[in-house]
Design a protein around this motif. Sequence first.
Motif, PDB file in Angstrom:
ATOM      1  N   LEU A 209       0.754  -1.330  -0.071  1.00 21.02           N
ATOM      2  CA  LEU A 209      -0.053   0.083   0.100  1.00 21.02           C
ATOM      3  C   LEU A 209       0.849   1.292  -0.109  1.00 21.02           C
ATOM      4  O   LEU A 209       0.389   2.362  -0.402  1.00 21.02           O
TER       5      LEU A 209
ATOM      6  N   LYS B 215       0.822   3.146  -3.153  1.00 21.92           N
ATOM      7  CA  LYS B 215      -0.144   3.888  -3.305  1.00 21.92           C
ATOM      8  C   LYS B 215      -0.383   5.253  -2.896  1.00 21.92           C
ATOM      9  O   LYS B 215      -1.524   6.112  -2.862  1.00 21.92           O
ATOM     10  N   VAL B 216       0.738   5.738  -1.983  1.00 18.92           N
ATOM     11  CA  VAL B 216       0.713   7.034  -1.507  1.00 18.92           C
ATOM     12  C   VAL B 216       1.952   7.738  -2.167  1.00 18.92           C
ATOM     13  O   VAL B 216       2.931   7.267  -2.186  1.00 18.92           O
TER      14      VAL B 216
ATOM     15  N   THR C   3      -5.544   0.715   8.703  1.00 13.54           N
ATOM     16  CA  THR C   3      -6.310   1.012   7.292  1.00 13.54           C
ATOM     17  C   THR C   3      -5.604   0.214   6.270  1.00 13.54           C
ATOM     18  O   THR C   3      -4.688  -0.025   6.045  1.00 13.54           O
ATOM     19  N   SER C   4      -6.553   0.118   5.367  1.00 12.53           N
ATOM     20  CA  SER C   4      -6.226  -0.769   3.930  1.00 12.53           C
ATOM     21  C   SER C   4      -6.530   0.468   2.774  1.00 12.53           C
ATOM     22  O   SER C   4      -6.395  -0.049   1.884  1.00 12.53           O
ATOM     23  N   SER C   5      -6.645   1.455   3.260  1.00 16.82           N
ATOM     24  CA  SER C   5      -6.801   2.408   2.234  1.00 16.82           C
ATOM     25  C   SER C   5      -5.754   3.664   2.136  1.00 16.82           C
ATOM     26  O   SER C   5      -5.489   4.036   3.204  1.00 16.82           O
ATOM     27  N   PRO C   6      -5.497   4.123   0.884  1.00 13.58           N
ATOM     28  CA  PRO C   6      -4.350   5.116   0.827  1.00 13.58           C
ATOM     29  C   PRO C   6      -4.449   6.555   1.560  1.00 13.58           C
ATOM     30  O   PRO C   6      -3.556   6.985   1.965  1.00 13.58           O
ATOM     31  N   GLY C   7      -5.615   7.089   1.713  1.00  9.05           N
ATOM     32  CA  GLY C   7      -5.864   8.417   2.463  1.00  9.05           C
ATOM     33  C   GLY C   7      -5.678   8.147   3.824  1.00  9.05           C
ATOM     34  O   GLY C   7      -4.853   8.980   4.149  1.00  9.05           O
ATOM     35  N   SER C   8      -6.301   7.270   4.229  1.00 10.53           N
ATOM     36  CA  SER C   8      -6.126   7.135   5.838  1.00 10.53           C
ATOM     37  C   SER C   8      -4.719   6.580   5.882  1.00 10.53           C
ATOM     38  O   SER C   8      -4.295   6.710   7.068  1.00 10.53           O
TER      39      SER C   8
ATOM     40  N   GLN D 208      -1.773   7.210   4.690  1.00 14.14           N
ATOM     41  CA  GLN D 208      -0.970   8.264   4.726  1.00 14.14           C
ATOM     42  C   GLN D 208      -0.771   8.927   6.063  1.00 14.14           C
ATOM     43  O   GLN D 208       0.355   9.386   6.923  1.00 14.14           O
ATOM     44  N   VAL D 209      -2.018   9.237   6.701  1.00 17.22           N
ATOM     45  CA  VAL D 209      -2.211   9.670   8.150  1.00 17.22           C
ATOM     46  C   VAL D 209      -1.603   8.984   9.023  1.00 17.22           C
ATOM     47  O   VAL D 209      -0.695   9.099   9.908  1.00 17.22           O
TER      48      VAL D 209
END
Lengths: 267, 267, 267
Positions: free
Chosen positions: B191, B194-195, B238-243, B245-246
């Motif tokens: 992942l 993806k950032v 998390t498994s999604s790139p927006g969260s 990154q945080v």
Amino acid sequence: MSQTILKYTIEDLESLRSKVPLVHNITNYVVMNNTANALLAIGASPIMAHAIEEVEEMVTICSATVINIGTLSEPWIQSMEKAAKKAVSLGKPLVLDPVGAGASNIRNAAIRRILDAGNPSIVRGNASEILSTLSSSGKTKGVDATDSSESAVETGKSLSKVTGGVVVISGATDYILKGTDSAQISNGDVLMTKVTGLGCTASALCGAFAAVQKDQFRAATSAMAVMGIAGELAKSKTSSPGSFQVAFLDALYELNADTIKQRLNAK
Amino acid sequence: MSQTILKYTIEDLESLRSKVPLVHNITNYVVMNNTANALLAIGASPIMAHAIEEVEEMVTICSATVINIGTLSEPWIQSMEKAAKKAVSLGKPLVLDPVGAGASNIRNAAIRRILDAGNPSIVRGNASEILSTLSSSGKTKGVDATDSSESAVETGKSLSKVTGGVVVISGATDYILKGTDSAQISNGDVLMTKVTGLGCTASALCGAFAAVQKDQFRAATSAMAVMGIAGELAKSKTSSPGSFQVAFLDALYELNADTIKQRLNAK
Amino acid sequence: MSQTILKYTIEDLESLRSKVPLVHNITNYVVMNNTANALLAIGASPIMAHAIEEVEEMVTICSATVINIGTLSEPWIQSMEKAAKKAVSLGKPLVLDPVGAGASNIRNAAIRRILDAGNPSIVRGNASEILSTLSSSGKTKGVDATDSSESAVETGKSLSKVTGGVVVISGATDYILKGTDSAQISNGDVLMTKVTGLGCTASALCGAFAAVQKDQFRAATSAMAVMGIAGELAKSKTSSPGSFQVAFLDALYELNADTIKQRLNAK
């Protein structure tokens, strides 16, 4: 005093949200996104524009201009000078954030040139930056570097005499100074120092409040109150800096008269 | 080897957090904010400054300089050359991130010019970038492009001979190479690709560790270990790139000897 | 019509994710990070490059080029002209986002110069920007400024005649126009206006879909559908702008045929 600041902060925030002022920013690459988002979150409308061909037009259509020297280079300094001159000639609020003042000759020279072009109605920095800004102004001699708040306050007052405007010294306690007036805001959280550019955000918020509140001392005080309270609200959600940055923007958007009343620590 | 890397990573992180080194970055517009935040989160103090008038001063006051060519243009290349030369002349750590090496002539020329100005103590890139950096150095002929890790390692060793410094090849497994020394870190998560700019963050962390650990091979190894482990910690949230990154910034701030012990996969 | 848009959006997203197209962006400093992350999240591969020496190479290796004038200056305009010319000469998709059109003379001049260099296959902006773009094209007279959607649609159709390409007018309802074709997407949420640069993200997504779908009208429609639906998904997670920005990137990554079917509001 504390009750007056409370009343003014609530009124100014309400005014900001109803007027949605355009705020022009010539700022650094690092914080442009966050600054724009902070201005949107608090209720203002940001414009980021630095080309020398358009800065005068941008100053003219906006209600305040914020100049931040964080990642400067010669072409940007020229735009900053032009914008400062235009803002002062139109009697519009002008905020200067002297990021990294004292760290290099070009930063000190840039500050001198911007001050010569137009006196900011608000200068905001940390103690060290305010000290270097005073030195760079060329209007003082023999300034001693110091980190103590008390000495910083004297320095800030001297700089206020030079510019004729407000000086804000950020820290655990924020000092807002103009002539013989002074206010202190003791909100905020140390985690704010672990997120890049929250000082720059403070300066941008000074611009947003200055755009809707003619009394620049009051505007700067309201801005710093809102910054500190939003920092505390964010800290109540998280203790790590990545999520803090997100929570801080949420807090700017969510804060209202009640949260200001509960948390404001001013005098 | 694995136990040594574990011990060194924990010690170096502790040293970094106690020394809070100033790290100078001449980096690209896309990642400036994230890079600065990553440096703050791990415990360093970032300075982003690119003006040719001030880069030598910044190199001088900082403990390491990181050059990243992600969004370059001629004036920036000149600043990079000047900074590289100064860093080497002062014996300070110099990290080069050859972003997009091979994608355009100006990138290859910039790499050549920077290498000519001063040999980086650490070069970090993906396999393709390391290959193009070797080609651009002008010190090799007939390099075959390849994506296999093994060939990349040989390329990295060749580049290490050219620069005399450390070469880091990022990937599912990170290879840290210098002369006959080599280490491998197999932490991290897909992942991370993806950032945007996590490679740039890796280079910045190399700079932060290089600032507090003279042995640049060890510093780069510690940096890549911390990167990979922080990536895994973020993925556990998390498994999604927006969260992600945080969560990644939070993880850099939160990680400690225990999490390093639990997760380090090195040899 | 609605069923066709649904079918096309799902197919185009699938195609985008399988092809992972390289998308070249010459965009503004404020949104570079978010734009790159949005492109990664939806499944594309972003390249941000603006140096005049390399823009032609970047146009050549990428499948689409997106030009955004948000923080322009003369050197960047020259790169934009060169990139536009190259894209058109190679028959590659070219997206123009005329940020702040009408706010300054240099912006209007830049738009004119870019349109003269090469007609974009897609122009995307809000009603006011589309109007100013039409004025700036120098191909029209006596345009009346207006905010009503209906008038904006007529303006958009006129601009489409000038460029020969697609025009997208963003708003509560997005209008996608080309010649006599038109589509409307009524997804999204008003909170999207409280996050900086989501318009720029929409333009970048237009580029990503244009890179994999030759029919530029269809590509732009799919892009706007995905934008609006991701906005709704993000809103279902949070009502504040900081966390919305994060949730929006997550939503771009997570959205699939099912969520598109459930939410698409098109005609």
